[in-house]
Scaffold this active site. Structure first.
Site, PDB file in Angstrom:
ATOM      1  CE1 TYR A  11     -32.555  19.421  67.897  1.00  0.00           C
ATOM      2  CE2 TYR A  11     -33.183  21.234  66.452  1.00  0.00           C
ATOM      3  CZ  TYR A  11     -33.265  20.587  67.668  1.00  0.00           C
ATOM      4  OH  TYR A  11     -34.047  21.122  68.647  1.00  0.00           O
ATOM      5  CE1 TYR A 141     -33.780  26.728  54.926  1.00  0.00           C
ATOM      6  CE2 TYR A 141     -34.906  28.305  56.353  1.00  0.00           C
ATOM      7  CZ  TYR A 141     -34.638  26.997  55.981  1.00  0.00           C
ATOM      8  OH  TYR A 141     -35.237  25.972  56.662  1.00  0.00           O
ATOM      9  CE  LYS A 145     -35.860  23.844  53.544  1.00  0.00           C
ATOM     10  NZ  LYS A 145     -35.916  22.383  53.680  1.00  0.00           N
ATOM     11  CG  LEU A 188     -32.141  32.860  70.789  1.00  0.00           C
ATOM     12  CD1 LEU A 188     -31.031  33.896  70.897  1.00  0.00           C
ATOM     13  CD2 LEU A 188     -33.513  33.545  70.803  1.00  0.00           C
ATOM     14  CB  THR A 203     -24.286  38.874  70.331  1.00  0.00           C
ATOM     15  OG1 THR A 203     -22.992  39.029  70.926  1.00  0.00           O
ATOM     16  CG2 THR A 203     -24.604  40.101  69.495  1.00  0.00           C
TER      17      THR A 203
HETATM   18  N1  UDP Z   1     -30.439  35.180  67.382  1.00  0.00           N
HETATM   19  C1  UDP Z   1     -29.711  36.004  68.221  1.00  0.00           C
HETATM   20  N2  UDP Z   1     -28.494  35.571  68.654  1.00  0.00           N
HETATM   21  C2  UDP Z   1     -27.959  34.382  68.298  1.00  0.00           C
HETATM   22  C3  UDP Z   1     -28.720  33.539  67.437  1.00  0.00           C
HETATM   23  C4  UDP Z   1     -29.958  33.978  66.998  1.00  0.00           C
HETATM   24  O1  UDP Z   1     -30.156  37.092  68.569  1.00  0.00           O
HETATM   25  O2  UDP Z   1     -26.839  34.071  68.725  1.00  0.00           O
HETATM   26  C5  UDP Z   1     -31.775  35.628  66.952  1.00  0.00           C
HETATM   27  C6  UDP Z   1     -31.988  35.701  65.444  1.00  0.00           C
HETATM   28  O3  UDP Z   1     -31.498  36.920  64.932  1.00  0.00           O
HETATM   29  C7  UDP Z   1     -33.518  35.588  65.371  1.00  0.00           C
HETATM   30  C8  UDP Z   1     -33.838  34.629  66.518  1.00  0.00           C
HETATM   31  O4  UDP Z   1     -32.722  34.675  67.401  1.00  0.00           O
HETATM   32  O5  UDP Z   1     -34.104  36.834  65.665  1.00  0.00           O
HETATM   33  C9  UDP Z   1     -34.033  33.196  66.071  1.00  0.00           C
HETATM   34  O6  UDP Z   1     -32.935  32.864  65.229  1.00  0.00           O
HETATM   35  P1  UDP Z   1     -32.534  31.372  64.891  1.00  0.00           P
HETATM   36  O7  UDP Z   1     -31.280  31.435  64.082  1.00  0.00           O
HETATM   37  O8  UDP Z   1     -32.511  30.556  66.156  1.00  0.00           O
HETATM   38  O9  UDP Z   1     -33.753  30.829  64.023  1.00  0.00           O
HETATM   39  P2  UDP Z   1     -34.470  31.429  62.691  1.00  0.00           P
HETATM   40  O10 UDP Z   1     -35.664  32.190  63.191  1.00  0.00           O
HETATM   41  O11 UDP Z   1     -33.485  32.267  61.958  1.00  0.00           O
HETATM   42  O12 UDP Z   1     -34.849  30.196  61.958  1.00  0.00           O
END
Ligand code: UDP
Length: 347
Positions: A11, A141, A145, A188, A203
């Site tokens: 991406y 993760y 990094k 998200l 969710t």
């Molecule tokens: N999140 C959520 N539902 C989803 C995917 C993500 O509530 O279907 C929440 C996740 O728990 C976090 C925020 O969205 O609080 C951002 O998550 P993402 O995986 O997009 O990025 P991260 O911050 O983990 O790199």
């Protein structure tokens, strides 16, 4: 410049490749297509389907393509998965990252821009986070990094590796050509838009965090702005550029004869403004033009409640100015890409 982009079929990598080609650079993509997409690689770039985790083959490729500098985007990057299978993350990101650095040493390539993450900060003591704040990751993760950041730093001191470390705060959005498509999708914004498309419930993970509406808060950066930052960062690794150069009066203690000790330039790439997960769902409703049903599920292990940073250092030192400022612009570009690619990359 002749640039190698690891993960250039992914991406963030694929949008960066577009930016490098547009600026007239020669681009080679190194990607094993384990999560990337062949179709995401722009026509003007050379695609090498192989791993970055083998030092000898990396060195061979760097010599064969006469590479000047590397953008290292390839990695395992799912917080949740890293908590259940940390071995996979340490193997790919840390052991693999060291192999890449050693391949670079072998081939005499000493310029790297490293895709790092806000997840290195863990539970920040203050918001917005600055680059000198403590690095205490709370998920595997982020720890991987941090480990590679550390290796890059010491390789800079000992071997003269010039580096820019970019800590991203939630990449999102799309270019016209490339967008976000992971399987499974865990991020998200794509999940909100998929819920909107399919008329199903989104969710949100956790509704009881110490934030104004109880859902996690994140800062989002348009992927094209990240790509622009990558180009500026690569330029900063130029041998004549003092931003990544030798610290005054120091010399390398080991390694390449005559190498000078270099210190990484570390920059957060944030927008300064955080949005709660609920606010993202509400903003997406305006873009898609209809309500999106939301339910609150259990929290996701390893998620810090708030991750927000500005980009003052990136603005001052890299002269980086994000162009796609608003969350609406970011979500809208992601929505447009989905509409124009109804079957994703395979369609
Ligand atoms: N999140 C959520 N539902 C989803 C995917 C993500 O509530 O279907 C929440 C996740 O728990 C976090 C925020 O969205 O609080 C951002 O998550 P993402 O995986 O997009 O990025 P991260 O911050 O983990 O790199």
């Amino acid at each position: 410049m002749r640039i190698l982009v690891t993960g250039g079929a992914g991406y963030i990598g694929s949008v960066s490749v577009e930016a490098f080609l547009a600026a007239g650079h020669d681009v080679t993509v190194l990607d094993d297509l384990s999560t990337g997409h062949r179709e995401a690689v722009s026509e003007g770039a050379a695609l090498e389907i192989a791993t970055y985790t083998d030092a000898a083959s990396v060195a061979h490729l760097l010599r064969r393509r006469r590479i000047d500098a590397v953008l290292h985007c390839a990695a395992k990057s799912l917080v949740g998965e890293s908590m259940v299978d940390p071995a996979k993350y340490f193997r790919a990101n840390v052991a693999g990252g060291i192999a890449l650095l050693d391949g670079m040493r072998d081939a005499g390539v000493n310029r790297i821009v490293f895709s790092s993450t806000a997840a290195t900060y863990g539970l920040p003591e203050r918001t917005p986070i600055t680059e000198s704040d403590p690095i205490r990751p709370i998920n595997a993760y982020g720890e991987t990094k941090r480990s590679v950041e550390g290796a890059i730093r010491w390789y800079g001191h000992a071997y003269g590796l010039r580096s820019v470390i970019l800590r991203y705060f939630n990449a999102a959005g799309a270019s016209t050509r490339n967008g976000e498509q992971h399987a499974p999708e865990t991020h998200l914004i794509p999940n909100v838009l998929a819920a909107a498309e399919q008329g199903r419930e989104l969710t949100i993970f956790g509704g009881d965090y110490p934030t104004p509406d109880g859902t996690c808060v994140r800062a989002y950066i348009h992927v094209e702005d990240l790509a622009a930052a990558h180009l500026l960062a690569l330029q900063a690794t130029d041998p004549a550029d003092s931003r990544t150069g030798a610290t005054a009066g120091t010399a390398g203690t080991a390694g390449t004869a005559g190498a000078l000790a270099c210190e990484p330039l570390i920059c957060n790439l944030g927008s300064g403004t955080g949005f709660s997960n609920r606010e993202i769902a509400t903003a997406a409703e305006k873009i898609v033009g209809h309500p999106i049903a939301v339910k609150i599920g259990p929290p996701r292990v390893g998620d810090p409640p708030v991750l927000v940073a500005g980009a003052q250092r990136a603005a001052e030192v890299l002269l980086w100015q994000p162009r796609h400022g608003t969350i609406e612009e970011i979500i809208e570009s992601a929505w447009k890409w989905r509409r124009s690619h109804p079957n994703g990359y395979s369609g």
